[in-house]
Enzyme design. Structure first.
Site, mmCIF file in Angstrom:
data_model
loop_
_atom_site.group_PDB
_atom_site.id
_atom_site.type_symbol
_atom_site.label_atom_id
_atom_site.label_comp_id
_atom_site.label_asym_id
_atom_site.label_seq_id
_atom_site.Cartn_x
_atom_site.Cartn_y
_atom_site.Cartn_z
ATOM 1 C CG HIS A 121 9.232 25.802 60.816
ATOM 2 N ND1 HIS A 121 8.712 25.747 59.548
ATOM 3 C CD2 HIS A 121 10.540 26.115 60.668
ATOM 4 C CE1 HIS A 121 9.655 26.022 58.662
ATOM 5 N NE2 HIS A 121 10.779 26.243 59.321
ATOM 6 C CG ASP A 122 5.069 24.719 59.613
ATOM 7 O OD1 ASP A 122 3.931 24.994 60.015
ATOM 8 O OD2 ASP A 122 5.946 25.579 59.405
ATOM 9 N N GLY A 139 12.269 21.775 58.813
ATOM 10 C CA GLY A 139 10.875 22.203 58.709
ATOM 11 C C GLY A 139 10.072 21.457 57.658
#
Length: 265
Positions: A121-122, A139
């Site tokens: 994520h991200d 992440g």
């Protein structure tokens, strides 16, 4: 004309280009957009607010846009963007962003994601990036243009890998890797510049010479790193590529810098 296998499930609301190919047993969610020239092989899952560019090929058992593995995720409205001309090979996983990390995971253009690579994520992945088999990007990481992360390597959360850098196979990257750098090791250390990559991509002899000299200045044992960065910035103020390293080091970050091993190691 779209060629969608009768066993594939394409939700109402999905926006697929007219020439898309979707193989057997693949699943495409209602908020997915796929551009022209896309080819989705069998047994692929694409979910969430996922936008995929043109000429992207996704191979069997890849998972794109399914919810992040962050335990703090509570179903917030987040997304995932894949650029043009990207190859996503078997078992690749790409998770969307999270509310706490900006809400977006992005993969640039012309990337090659090999078997089992993971983008958490991200993450912000640049253009022409190669993730070799089972490379793992945790992440909030940033991977610069033309960077290569070799097989079975892992990059820790919030770390940055600069453009044209190379992460050797089976390396554990705990700190930021400078642009044009080459790192390797269980707890990766900076081994020098990515000279092979620089030569392959047509950098001039003068450019490589300047980068090598700047590298030597930066990682000598004399003075502090701040002082050495200032000296390099003054000596190579007009060299765009050297200044990319300088600006990378000067940027405020959550990680330390990946450095060479000392002579005592």
């Amino acid at each position: 004309m779209a060629n969608i296998h009768p066993t594939a499930i394409v939700a109402d609301g999905a926006q697929l280009a007219d020439d898309i190919e979707v193989g057997p047993y693949s699943i495409i969610g209602e908020h997915v957009t796929i551009g022209e020239g896309g080819k989705v092989h069998s047994h692929v899952v694409i979910e969430g607010n996922t936008t995929i560019g043109k000429n992207v090929e996704i191979f069997p058992f890849a998972s794109v846009g399914t919810i992040p593995q962050d335990l703090k995720f509570e179903g917030e409205d987040v997304g995932c963007v894949i650029g043009d001309n990207v190859n996503i090979r078997e078992y690749v996983t790409i998770n969307p962003g999270t509310k706490g990390g900006g809400g977006l995971t992005k993969v640039g253009n012309h990337c090659h994601l090999m078997v089992g690579a993971h983008i958490a994520h991200d993450c912000m992945i640049g253009d022409h990036v190669i993730l070799v088999n089972h490379a793992t990007i945790a992440g909030h990481c940033e991977i610069g243009d033309y960077a290569i992360v070799a097989g079975l390597s892992a990059v820790i959360q919030f770390a940055r890998v600069g453009e044209h850098a190379f992460v050797g196979g089976m390396s554990g990257v705990e700190n930021d890797v400078i642009p044009f750098g080459s790192v390797i090791g269980n707890r990766a250390h900076l081994g020098g510049l990515n000279l092979v990559g620089l030569k392959r991509r047509g950098f001039s002899r003068e450019t490589i010479h300047n980068l090598r000299h700047a590298y030597q200045m930066l990682f000598t044992e004399e003075g502090t790193l701040v002082e050495r960065v200032d000296q390099v910035a003054e000596a190579y103020a007009d060299d765009e590529n050297v200044m990319k390293i300088v600006n990378f080091i000067r940027k405020d970050t959550k990680k330390s810098l990946c450095t060479p091993r000392s002579n005592k190691d």
